[in-house]
Design a protein around this motif. Structure first.
Motif, PDB file in Angstrom:
ATOM      1  N   ALA A  36       4.087   3.913  -6.029  1.00  0.00           N
ATOM      2  CA  ALA A  36       4.051   2.360  -6.714  1.00  0.00           C
ATOM      3  C   ALA A  36       5.552   1.894  -7.343  1.00  0.00           C
ATOM      4  CB  ALA A  36       3.114   2.096  -7.809  1.00  0.00           C
ATOM      5  N   ALA A  37       5.865   2.061  -7.848  1.00  0.00           N
ATOM      6  CA  ALA A  37       7.573   2.085  -8.057  1.00  0.00           C
ATOM      7  C   ALA A  37       8.182   1.797  -6.770  1.00  0.00           C
ATOM      8  CB  ALA A  37       8.678   2.970  -9.542  1.00  0.00           C
ATOM      9  N   GLU A  38       8.591   2.400  -5.829  1.00  0.00           N
ATOM     10  CA  GLU A  38       9.438   2.435  -4.536  1.00  0.00           C
ATOM     11  C   GLU A  38       8.549   1.094  -3.713  1.00  0.00           C
ATOM     12  OE1 GLU A  38       9.764   5.303  -2.390  1.00  0.00           O
ATOM     13  OE2 GLU A  38      11.503   5.720  -3.231  1.00  0.00           O
ATOM     14  N   ARG A  39       7.163  -0.087  -3.556  1.00  0.00           N
ATOM     15  CA  ARG A  39       6.251  -0.465  -3.197  1.00  0.00           C
ATOM     16  C   ARG A  39       6.554  -1.817  -3.740  1.00  0.00           C
ATOM     17  NH1 ARG A  39       0.227   1.623  -2.042  1.00  0.00           N
ATOM     18  NH2 ARG A  39       0.794   2.988   0.016  1.00  0.00           N
ATOM     19  N   ARG A  40       6.364  -1.762  -5.180  1.00  0.00           N
ATOM     20  CA  ARG A  40       7.357  -2.980  -5.631  1.00  0.00           C
ATOM     21  C   ARG A  40       8.465  -3.790  -5.523  1.00  0.00           C
ATOM     22  NH1 ARG A  40       4.452  -0.531 -10.274  1.00  0.00           N
ATOM     23  NH2 ARG A  40       6.278   0.589 -10.578  1.00  0.00           N
ATOM     24  N   PHE A 167      18.619  -7.667  -5.545  1.00  0.00           N
ATOM     25  CA  PHE A 167      18.374  -6.859  -7.347  1.00  0.00           C
ATOM     26  C   PHE A 167      17.943  -8.207  -8.152  1.00  0.00           C
ATOM     27  CE2 PHE A 167      21.436  -5.017  -4.911  1.00  0.00           C
ATOM     28  CZ  PHE A 167      21.573  -3.495  -5.459  1.00  0.00           C
ATOM     29  N   LYS A 168      18.238  -9.224  -8.121  1.00  0.00           N
ATOM     30  CA  LYS A 168      17.381 -10.151  -9.166  1.00  0.00           C
ATOM     31  C   LYS A 168      15.672  -9.868  -9.119  1.00  0.00           C
ATOM     32  CE  LYS A 168      21.073 -13.665 -10.735  1.00  0.00           C
ATOM     33  NZ  LYS A 168      21.520 -14.138  -9.863  1.00  0.00           N
ATOM     34  N   ALA A 169      15.313 -10.022  -7.777  1.00  0.00           N
ATOM     35  CA  ALA A 169      13.996  -9.965  -7.330  1.00  0.00           C
ATOM     36  C   ALA A 169      13.070  -8.772  -8.301  1.00  0.00           C
ATOM     37  CB  ALA A 169      13.527 -10.347  -6.319  1.00  0.00           C
ATOM     38  N   ALA A 170      14.232  -8.312  -7.898  1.00  0.00           N
ATOM     39  CA  ALA A 170      13.219  -6.077  -7.973  1.00  0.00           C
ATOM     40  C   ALA A 170      13.957  -6.342  -9.262  1.00  0.00           C
ATOM     41  CB  ALA A 170      14.075  -5.260  -7.575  1.00  0.00           C
ATOM     42  N   GLY A 171      13.883  -6.525 -10.731  1.00  0.00           N
ATOM     43  CA  GLY A 171      12.996  -6.828 -12.287  1.00  0.00           C
ATOM     44  C   GLY A 171      15.006  -6.552 -12.910  1.00  0.00           C
ATOM     45  N   LEU A 172      15.711  -6.051 -12.148  1.00  0.00           N
ATOM     46  CA  LEU A 172      17.416  -5.942 -12.677  1.00  0.00           C
ATOM     47  C   LEU A 172      17.488  -7.348 -13.784  1.00  0.00           C
ATOM     48  CD1 LEU A 172      18.726  -4.353  -9.674  1.00  0.00           C
ATOM     49  CD2 LEU A 172      17.672  -2.700 -12.282  1.00  0.00           C
ATOM     50  N   GLY A 366      19.278   0.782  -1.503  1.00  0.00           N
ATOM     51  CA  GLY A 366      18.565   1.973  -1.794  1.00  0.00           C
ATOM     52  C   GLY A 366      17.270   1.689  -2.205  1.00  0.00           C
ATOM     53  N   VAL A 367      16.722   1.674  -2.043  1.00  0.00           N
ATOM     54  CA  VAL A 367      14.915   1.380  -2.439  1.00  0.00           C
ATOM     55  C   VAL A 367      14.815   3.242  -3.774  1.00  0.00           C
ATOM     56  CG1 VAL A 367      12.555   1.529  -2.550  1.00  0.00           C
ATOM     57  CG2 VAL A 367      13.689   0.548  -1.444  1.00  0.00           C
ATOM     58  N   SER A 368      14.895   4.476  -2.697  1.00  0.00           N
ATOM     59  CA  SER A 368      14.851   6.036  -3.476  1.00  0.00           C
ATOM     60  C   SER A 368      15.780   5.187  -4.125  1.00  0.00           C
ATOM     61  CB  SER A 368      14.736   6.355  -2.407  1.00  0.00           C
ATOM     62  OG  SER A 368      13.585   6.534  -1.282  1.00  0.00           O
ATOM     63  N   ARG A 369      16.206   5.585  -4.172  1.00  0.00           N
ATOM     64  CA  ARG A 369      18.158   5.711  -5.263  1.00  0.00           C
ATOM     65  C   ARG A 369      17.297   4.629  -6.109  1.00  0.00           C
ATOM     66  NH1 ARG A 369      22.317   8.858  -4.997  1.00  0.00           N
ATOM     67  NH2 ARG A 369      24.417   7.447  -6.498  1.00  0.00           N
ATOM     68  N   LEU A 370      17.783   3.544  -6.420  1.00  0.00           N
ATOM     69  CA  LEU A 370      17.061   2.372  -7.540  1.00  0.00           C
ATOM     70  C   LEU A 370      15.677   2.705  -7.868  1.00  0.00           C
ATOM     71  CD1 LEU A 370      18.290  -0.036  -8.300  1.00  0.00           C
ATOM     72  CD2 LEU A 370      17.210  -1.324  -6.893  1.00  0.00           C
ATOM     73  N   ALA A 371      14.821   3.262  -7.165  1.00  0.00           N
ATOM     74  CA  ALA A 371      13.673   3.947  -8.546  1.00  0.00           C
ATOM     75  C   ALA A 371      13.797   4.863  -8.931  1.00  0.00           C
ATOM     76  CB  ALA A 371      13.136   3.791  -7.031  1.00  0.00           C
ATOM     77  N   GLY A 380      12.939   1.968 -18.060  1.00  0.00           N
ATOM     78  CA  GLY A 380      12.349   1.983 -17.236  1.00  0.00           C
ATOM     79  C   GLY A 380      11.177   3.229 -16.448  1.00  0.00           C
ATOM     80  N   LYS A 381      10.795   4.410 -17.119  1.00  0.00           N
ATOM     81  CA  LYS A 381       9.952   4.986 -16.502  1.00  0.00           C
ATOM     82  C   LYS A 381       8.560   4.347 -15.913  1.00  0.00           C
ATOM     83  CE  LYS A 381      11.815   8.231 -19.236  1.00  0.00           C
ATOM     84  NZ  LYS A 381      13.504   8.543 -18.902  1.00  0.00           N
ATOM     85  N   ALA A 382       8.548   5.028 -14.768  1.00  0.00           N
ATOM     86  CA  ALA A 382       7.356   4.479 -13.517  1.00  0.00           C
ATOM     87  C   ALA A 382       5.865   4.305 -14.533  1.00  0.00           C
ATOM     88  CB  ALA A 382       7.446   5.833 -12.464  1.00  0.00           C
ATOM     89  N   ALA A 383       6.015   3.413 -14.317  1.00  0.00           N
ATOM     90  CA  ALA A 383       4.384   2.975 -15.233  1.00  0.00           C
ATOM     91  C   ALA A 383       3.738   4.001 -14.773  1.00  0.00           C
ATOM     92  CB  ALA A 383       4.552   1.741 -14.733  1.00  0.00           C
ATOM     93  N   PRO A 384       2.380   4.187 -15.521  1.00  0.00           N
ATOM     94  CA  PRO A 384       1.162   5.310 -14.407  1.00  0.00           C
ATOM     95  C   PRO A 384       0.774   4.279 -14.248  1.00  0.00           C
ATOM     96  CG  PRO A 384       1.172   5.726 -16.883  1.00  0.00           C
ATOM     97  CD  PRO A 384       2.717   4.850 -16.837  1.00  0.00           C
TER      98      PRO A 384
END
Length: 500
Positions: A36-40, A167-172, A366-371, A380-384
């Motif tokens: 879900a984090a990577e999809r977002r 990066f801004k759209a990703a919520g950083l 880098g989606v996986s790296r940033l996630a 920033g823990k992945a939300a369940p």
């Protein structure tokens, strides 16, 4: 110890063989929260790409190995750097190493029918047959945007602005990333003007500058000269530049850490005797003017001559996204993620297929790296991922009624499932709790007779249970549990979902 075997007459009897359950090295399983984090991230970044006018393109996971350019495997070692297999026509195919080489192949194959410049974005996994390690996987997700068919520096600037917006759209939060920009022509021109034309010596200069963050100016100076001995006594051979050349390279590297216009002025003084360097400086000047027009701030994108990674690959502008957020591992220790994306101008890739230069520029997010980095940040823990409403199964004879209710709940836009195990009520409630379900729905004999549904709000039940210390009072109070007519029960579920 696991048993390795091949499918031969001597293979062990499958009834006796027990493979060890293990994931291949460098490959990771992902559960719902990480997916879900990577999809977002992909959704947010893709929306930015589309807003900038880039169209989606999906190429196959495999490319012919000879299409991978600098990553082409050796004829005798087809799996060096990539995962390759030989097709039945004796041609080697390899899993894509990145999204750029497939784009170059696609552009060359379809150039006559494409709108030019061709603006495309792509996302998906890429694979690298490299030694895995902490934070270094063999499979990871990237999301790229590229413009093919224009040599304008403004195209480079737009790619940079797009990356900043992504990066801004990703919520950083503001100030958590910075795009560092350089141009291959600058250092090439400087070294040529200094008489440093040997490829090996030039590579030594690049390696020295790349260690600036770790070794500082003093360490870089030693590596530009005769070499450097580290604390362990190991000696690294230097580039063996003259004192004058070392001074010029250090002045070039030190030109950063200022506003974009100031960096341009400093570089102009260093590159005055280099036509190629001044051409690169003109490119940077036009990039800076376009960034100003696009509203990209000095905090988001800077000119940094010390960025050298990829200079042997890119033909002009090069940019690297650095994550500035503080990240800590599970032990609370600081983790430096550094680069979470990068790109630049590459004008030679399509030419490998057509023989004609086709200018191109792009950025890889880098989606996986940033996630992974965001999962280590404060908060920033992945939300369940919330599970569905679980319908408790009391009786085999009433399964049809349970599935009918599930269909009605889904028709209201709420995920739902019927419990399909063979456990009792207590285990089913535990199952729903582990799924992080917002509620369970129950239709026993009384509910079926009365046309009602009992809903237990699991979130409210947990909250109320924490406030009631007496077990008897908790059981009798049945916190969060109501029995309602069927349609009212579904509306109540909607209320629970909205508040969860």
């Amino acid at each position: 110890m696991f048993y390795r075997h091949t499918m031969t007459d001597n293979a062990p009897n499958t009834k006796d063989f027990r493979p060890e359950a293990r994931a291949p090295r460098g490959f990771a399983d992902k559960r719902a929260s990480q997916i879900a984090a990577e999809r977002r991230l992909i959704t947010a970044v893709s929306k930015v790409y589309e807003d900038f006018g880039f169209e989606a393109l999906q190429t196959s996971a495999f490319e012919y190995a000879d299409a991978l350019g600098k990553f082409l495997p050796d004829a005798d070692r087809p799996n060096v750097g990539v995962f390759a297999v030989e097709d039945d026509d004796e041609q080697w195919m390899a899993l894509r190493y990145d999204h750029t080489a497939p784009l170059a192949r696609f552009a060359a194959q379809n150039w006559d029918s494409l709108p030019k410049p061709f603006r495309r974005y792509a996302f998906g996994p890429v694979w690298r047959n490299e030694k895995p390690g902490p934070g270094r996987l063999r499979e990871f997700v990237q999301c790229d945007a590229d413009t093919v068919g224009t040599d304008r520096p403004e195209a480079d600037a737009e790619i940079i602005a797009l990356a900043v917006a992504g990066f801004k759209a990703a919520g950083l939060p503001a100030g958590s990333t910075v795009l560092k920009i350089n141009n291959r022509k600058l250092l090439n021109g400087l070294l040529t003007s200094l008489g440093v034309v040997d490829a090996g010596q030039q590579m030594g200069v690049l390696r020295a500058i790349d260690k600036l963050d770790r070794l500082g100016m003093t360490g870089v100076e030693l590596l530009l000269g005769g070499g450097r001995k580290d604390e362990s006594g190991d000696f690294t051979k230097g580039a063996n530049l003259s004192d004058a050349a070392i001074a010029a390279v250090l002045a070039f590297v030190a030109a950063g850490n200022a506003e974009r216009s100031v960096v341009l002025d400093r570089l102009a003084a260093v590159l005055a005797n280099s036509p190629e360097g001044m051409a690169g400086l003109d490119d940077l000047s036009r990039i800076g003017a376009t960034l100003n027009g696009l509203g990209v701030s000095e905090a988001d994108a800077i000119f940094d001559p010390s960025i050298v990674r990829g200079l042997e690959y890119y033909t002009g502008a090069v940019f690297e996204a650095e994550l500035l957020l503080e990240t800590r591992d599970e032990k609370g220790e600081l983790v430096k993620f550094g680069s979470v994306g990068g790109g630049g101008r590459y004008d030679d890739l399509v030419a490998r297929f057509t023989g004609e230069k086709v200018p191109a520029t792009g950025f890889s997010f880098g989606v996986s790296r940033l996630a992974a980095a965001l999962a280590l940040t404060e908060g920033g823990k992945a939300a369940p991922v919330r599970g569905p409403v679980v319908i408790i199964a009391f009786s085999d004879s009433d399964m049809g009624e349970y599935f009918k209710l599930a269909s009605e709940i889904r028709a209201a836009g709420i995920p739902a499932e019927v419990y399909l195990g063979r456990s009792g009520m207590k285990a089913q409630m535990k199952y729903a709790d582990r799924r992080l379900s917002p509620a369970v729905a129950m239709i026993g004999g009384d509910e079926l007779a009365n046309g009602t549904v009992t809903i237990k709000d699991l979130d409210l039940g947990r909250e109320m249970a924490a406030e009631i210390s007496d077990n008897k009072a908790w059981r009798e109070g049945r916190p969060g549990q109501v029995t309602l007519p069927r349609q009212d029960a579904i509306n109540h579920l909607k209320t629970i979902i909205k508040s969860s």
